[in-house]
Design a protein around this motif. Structure first.
Motif, PDB file in Angstrom:
ATOM      1  N   PRO A 167      29.114  25.119  38.200  1.00 22.88           N
ATOM      2  CA  PRO A 167      29.290  25.502  36.789  1.00 22.88           C
ATOM      3  C   PRO A 167      28.286  24.849  35.853  1.00 22.88           C
ATOM      4  O   PRO A 167      28.049  25.352  34.747  1.00 22.88           O
ATOM      5  N   GLU A 168      27.704  23.716  36.265  1.00 20.67           N
ATOM      6  CA  GLU A 168      26.670  23.040  35.483  1.00 20.67           C
ATOM      7  C   GLU A 168      25.590  22.546  36.442  1.00 20.67           C
ATOM      8  O   GLU A 168      25.848  22.349  37.639  1.00 20.67           O
ATOM      9  N   ARG A 169      24.409  22.322  35.936  1.00 15.18           N
ATOM     10  CA  ARG A 169      23.357  21.727  36.766  1.00 15.18           C
ATOM     11  C   ARG A 169      23.839  20.364  37.264  1.00 15.18           C
ATOM     12  O   ARG A 169      24.305  19.540  36.495  1.00 15.18           O
ATOM     13  N   GLY A 170      23.750  20.168  38.571  1.00 15.49           N
ATOM     14  CA  GLY A 170      24.137  18.880  39.140  1.00 15.49           C
ATOM     15  C   GLY A 170      25.617  18.708  39.356  1.00 15.49           C
ATOM     16  O   GLY A 170      26.051  17.672  39.866  1.00 15.49           O
ATOM     17  N   VAL A 171      26.426  19.692  38.987  1.00 12.50           N
ATOM     18  CA  VAL A 171      27.885  19.615  39.162  1.00 12.50           C
ATOM     19  C   VAL A 171      28.309  20.696  40.155  1.00 12.50           C
ATOM     20  O   VAL A 171      28.059  21.883  39.929  1.00 12.50           O
ATOM     21  N   ASN A 200      24.537  22.332  29.239  1.00  9.08           N
ATOM     22  CA  ASN A 200      24.423  23.497  30.109  1.00  9.08           C
ATOM     23  C   ASN A 200      24.792  24.788  29.391  1.00  9.08           C
ATOM     24  O   ASN A 200      24.793  25.854  29.994  1.00  9.08           O
ATOM     25  N   GLY A 201      25.127  24.677  28.102  1.00 12.44           N
ATOM     26  CA  GLY A 201      25.521  25.857  27.350  1.00 12.44           C
ATOM     27  C   GLY A 201      26.935  26.286  27.662  1.00 12.44           C
ATOM     28  O   GLY A 201      27.643  25.675  28.462  1.00 12.44           O
ATOM     29  N   VAL A 227      17.892  27.795  43.180  1.00 16.52           N
ATOM     30  CA  VAL A 227      18.448  28.298  44.441  1.00 16.52           C
ATOM     31  C   VAL A 227      18.377  27.220  45.520  1.00 16.52           C
ATOM     32  O   VAL A 227      19.352  26.985  46.252  1.00 16.52           O
ATOM     33  N   ASN A 228      17.241  26.566  45.616  1.00 17.00           N
ATOM     34  CA  ASN A 228      17.085  25.519  46.632  1.00 17.00           C
ATOM     35  C   ASN A 228      18.097  24.392  46.434  1.00 17.00           C
ATOM     36  O   ASN A 228      18.674  23.872  47.403  1.00 17.00           O
ATOM     37  N   THR A 229      18.332  24.018  45.190  1.00 17.18           N
ATOM     38  CA  THR A 229      19.303  22.957  44.906  1.00 17.18           C
ATOM     39  C   THR A 229      20.709  23.382  45.324  1.00 17.18           C
ATOM     40  O   THR A 229      21.459  22.600  45.927  1.00 17.18           O
ATOM     41  N   PHE A 230      21.064  24.633  45.017  1.00 18.25           N
ATOM     42  CA  PHE A 230      22.392  25.132  45.403  1.00 18.25           C
ATOM     43  C   PHE A 230      22.521  25.229  46.916  1.00 18.25           C
ATOM     44  O   PHE A 230      23.518  24.785  47.503  1.00 18.25           O
ATOM     45  N   PHE A 231      21.510  25.794  47.579  1.00 23.16           N
ATOM     46  CA  PHE A 231      21.562  25.926  49.041  1.00 23.16           C
ATOM     47  C   PHE A 231      21.569  24.560  49.736  1.00 23.16           C
ATOM     48  O   PHE A 231      22.135  24.427  50.825  1.00 23.16           O
TER      49      PHE A 231
END
Length: 636
Positions: free
Chosen positions: A103-107, A422-423, A170-174
Motif C-alpha cells: 500500500p506504500e513504498r517500503g510497506v 505516498n499520497g 516492480v523489482n522491489t515488489f518481486f
C-alpha cells in the motif's frame, strides 16, 4: 563376547534406521501424492512439449477455476476451495494484487487476509494444483488493475513499460513476493504448476521489451515452472513472449481465433486461461447474467476439443471497500463492489445451477478419481434492522483526518502529502477555498470523478463527468466554497492507466478566474479513521440531520454470527462500515441493492454499524437473508 555381540546388533539397527530415514527423505521430497493418491515424481513439472500437457511425465488436463483470496474472507477460504474440489476442478488459479500487498513504498502486507503462502498451502492440503498470476498488472476489475496508486506520484511514469521508475518498483515488489512462492513450486514439493507472465499485454503492447523484462524478473528470482501468457483472441500475436506458452480468454468459441492459436504454437497444448462464466456490473446499468446452458455448452465443447480450461470466475466474491475499478470506454463507468460475476459459486458461496451442471460435466473427466461430496451450505440470517441513533456531520469529522493541508492550487489525490508521502489511494477528498461573489463555476473536466459542491456548508449542486457548470448564488462578504470529491474507482484496463489521477486534477474556475488558496482534507476512510470517529462529538439523531454525514447504529447477532445482506432503502449514496470494516459503496441507482456481510465480520453480541451518506439518509439499515443484485439482463 555377549557385550560385543549386543553392540554389533545396535550398530546394525542404527545403520538400518539411518538408511530408512534417508530413503524416506528422498521419497518425500522427490515424489508426493498424485491426483489419485499414488505417488508421482517431482523431477518433471507441467510440460507443454506435445499437443497435450503432461505433469510428472503423465498426460494432464487442467480443469481450473479462479478464486481470489483477497475477495473471500479468510475464514471462508477452506469452504470455498472444498466446494471447488467437489465440483471436479483440479487446479486453483489466483491473481496477486500488488496494490493491496504494497500500500506504500517500503510497506508490505502478506498477513491475515493477504497471507498468500497460507492460501497456496491450503490448496495443496485439499489436493488442488495452483496456477499463480502475480502480475504485476492483473486487471481483475480492481482499481488501476491492481497497480498501486503511489506509482502515479511520478509525473513521468509510464505504467506497464520498462520505464525506470516502473521497473524499479516492480523489482522491489518481486523481491518480496517471489521468494515466498518459490518453495511452493511443483518441483520443490509444492502445488504451483505454472506461473502467468503479466496479463493481457497484447491489448496494451506499448513496450516491446516489457514482457521479456517481466519473464526474466520471475525466472531470475527462482521461478522454474511452466510460464504462460493470457490474451484475448484478437490480441494473441502481440501479447506473447518467447519461453512462455500462449493461452486465450473468451466467452464464446471462435473457430478462427482457435485456429490462430494453433497456428502460432502448433505443437503446444491449447488452454482457455479465462473462460468467462459471467460478467461484472457497473453502476447505473443492469445485473449481467450468462445463461447456465450457454456456459456449460461452451465448456463442454472446449473439453471435447481436447483443450484445458480455467473458469473465470469459479467464485467471484466481493471487492470489499473501495477496491473496484472502472471502465473508460465509451465513457467513464464505475464498477459495483459485488464480484458475484454470475459465477458457478455465488458471492456468498451458494451453489448455483451452473455449479451442478459443471459438477456433472467435470466428473466425467476426473480420470478415475471420485468427486468429493458437496460441503454443507452456511446458514444465512435476516437480522433485526439497525436503528441509526447518532449522527456526525462531515464537518465535525474533519478534525480526525490527516491534515489539513494548505495549497495555492488544487492537489490531486495521489500527490497529497499523506500516508508517509505516498499520497491517498481511495475514498474522498475535501477542497475548501474562500469566494467573495456568486457566478458561474466551471469544472473544466478536472473533477475525478464526482463532486458535491457547498457554499458555507449548504449544498448547491453536483459536478459529474458530463455536468461541467454550476451556478453559485450571490451572497455578501467572504464565504467558504467546498468541493467533496469522490474517487469512484480508477480505470482497470486500457491504454490510459497513466492518467488515472483522482480528486481535482486541474483548475476550477469561478467567472473564468481560477480558484486559489485551498485547504485540503484527506478522507480515505481507512479503518484507523473510522475507529477514531468513536471519540468524535456524535449527536442524537434529529429529524433533519445535515448531509454529508456519518450515522451510527447497532446490529445484534446472538450466538454464532451468520451471513447476511445489508440493504439501505431510502438512502442515496455512500459506504457502509461494520465494526470498522468497509463493506463497500451503495448507490440508489443500482443495479446492486444489497451488500454481502459475511458472518466472520460480525461479533457475537453488539456490532457497530456506521453509514457514510452523501445526500439523503434514513433511520434504518436492514439485514436480509437473500442478495439483491438488481434487475438482470443476459450477456449478449
Amino acid at each position: 563376547m555377549v557385550v560385543l555381540r549386543i553392540r554389533n546388533v545396535h550398530k546394525r539397527k542404527y545403520a538400518f534406521i539411518c538408511v530408512c530415514i534417508a530413503v524416506f527423505v528422498v521419497y518425500r521430497y522427490l515424489s508426493v501424492p498424485g491426483p489419485r493418491g499414488r505417488r508421482m515424481s517431482r523431477k518433471l513439472g507441467l510440460s507443454s512439449n506435445t499437443s497435450q500437457f503432461t505433469l510428472a511425465g503423465e498426460p494432464f488436463r487442467i480443469l481450473g477455476g479462479s478464486i481470489h483470496y483477497f475477495r473471500v474472507p479468510r475464514a471462508y477460504w477452506r469452504d470455498r476451495l472444498m466446494k471447488m474440489k467437489a465440483c471436479g476442478i483440479n487446479t486453483l488459479t489466483t491473481y496477486v494484487p500488488w496494490n493491496l500487498h504494497q500500500p506504500e513504498r517500503g510497506v508490505f502486507n502478506f498477513h491475515t487476509q493477504l497471507d498468500l503462502e497460507a492460501y497456496i498451502n491450503l490448496a495443496a492440503d485439499l489436493g488442488l494444483w495452483v496456477i499463480l498470476r502475480p502480475g504485476p498488472y492483473i486487471s481483475s476489475e480492481l482499481d488501476l488493475g491492481g497497480l498501486p496508486s503511489w506509482l502515479l506520484r511520478d509525473g513521468s511514469m509510464r505504467l506497464r513499460t520498462t520505464h525506470p521508475g516502473f521497473a524499479e518498483a516492480v523489482n522491489t515488489f518481486f523481491d518480496k513476493l517471489i521468494p515466498k512462492v518459490v518453495p511452493l513450486q511443483f518441483k520443490k514439493g509444492g502445488p504451483i504448476i505454472a506461473v502467468q507472465v503479466e496479463n493481457e499485454y497484447g491489448s496494451f503492447a506499448k513496450d516491446q521489451g516489457y514482457m521479456v523484462f517481466i519473464k526474466e524478473a520471475l525466472q531470475s528470482r527462482g521461478i522454474s515452472e511452466l510460464l504462460l501468457t493470457a490474451d484475448n483472441l484478437n490480441t494473441l500475436k502481440s501479447g506473447g513472449v518467447t519461453g512462455a506458452i500462449r493461452s486465450v480468454k473468451l466467452q464464446k468459441l471462435n473457430q478462427r481465433g482457435i485456429q490462430d492459436l494453433h497456428a502460432i504454437q502448433p505443437n503446444s497444448p491449447a488452454i482457455v486461461m479465462d473462460y468467462w462464466t459471467g460478467g461484472y456490473d457497473v453502476w447505473g446499468d443492469l445485473h449481467h447474467l450468462l445463461p447456465p446452458e450457454d456456459m456449460v455448452s461452451t465448456v463442454r465443447e472446449i473439453l471435447r476439443r481436447g483443450m484445458s480450461v480455467n473458469l473465470y470466475m469459479f467464485h467471484g466474491g466481493s471487492s470489499f471497500g473501495f477496491m473496484s475499478g472502472a471502465l473508460a470506454d465509451p465513457s467513464y463507468r464505475a464498477l459495483v463492489p459485488s464480484y458475484d460475476y454470475d459465477a458457478p459459486l455465488s458471492e456468498a458461496g451458494e451453489y448455483t445451477p451452473k455449479y451442478h451442471l459443471l459438477r456433472d460435466l467435470f466428473s466425467r473427466y476426473s480420470t478415475g478419481e471420485s468427486v468429493p461430496d458437496m460441503p454443507a451450505l452456511h446458514y444465512r440470517e435476516a437480522y433485526e434492522p439497525a436503528i441509526m441513533y447518532q449522527h456526525l456531520s462531515l464537518w465535525d469529522a474533519l478534525s480526525f483526518t490527516e491534515g489539513p493541508f494548505k495549497s495555492a492550487k488544487p492537489i490531486n489525490m495521489e500527490n497529497l502529502p499523506v500516508n508517509n508521502k505516498n499520497g491517498q489511494s481511495y475514498g474522498y477528498i475535501l477542497y475548501e477555498t474562500t469566494i467573495t461573489s456568486g457566478g458561474l463555476l466551471k469544472s473544466c473536466d478536472n473533477v475525478r470523478d464526482r463532486a458535491l459542491v457547498f457554499v458555507d456548508r449548504s449544498y448547491i449542486g453536483l459536478f459529474k463527468r458530463r455536468s461541467l457548470e454550476l451556478a453559485v448564488p450571490d451572497g455578501k462578504g467572504r464565504r467558504t466554497l467546498s468541493l467533496l470529491v469522490e474517487n469512484c474507482g480508477r480505470v482497470h484496463q486500457g491504454r490510459d492507466l497513466d492518467k488515472q489521477h483522482k480528486g481535482l486534477v486541474g483548475d476550477i474556475l469561478l467567472n473564468n478566474i481560477p480558484l486559489r488558496d485551498f485547504t485540503i482534507y484527506s478522507l480515505d476512510m481507512k479503518p484507523s479513521f473510522i475507529d477514531s470517529l468513536y471519540q468524535a462529538p456524535w449527536k442524537t439523531l434529529t429529524e433533519t440531520p445535515s448531509f454529508p454525514g456519518f450515522y451510527m447504529g447497532r446490529l445484534f447477532a446472538y450466538g454464532y454470527p451468520s451471513d447476511t445482506f445489508v440493504k439501505l432503502p431510502g438512502w442515496e449514496k455512500g459506504a457502509v462500515f461494520i465494526n470498522g470494516l468497509n463493506l463497500g459503496r451503495y448507490w440508489s441507482i443500482g443495479p446492486q441493492q444489497t451488500l454481502y456481510l459475511p458472518g466472520p465480520f460480525l461479533n457475537s453480541g453488539i456490532n457497530q454499524v456506521i453509514v457514510f451518506e452523501e445526500q439523503e439518509g434514513d433511520y434504518k439499515v436492514y439485514f436480509e437473508d437473500t442478495p439483491d443484485l438488481g434487475m438482470a439482463v443476459d450477456i449478449q
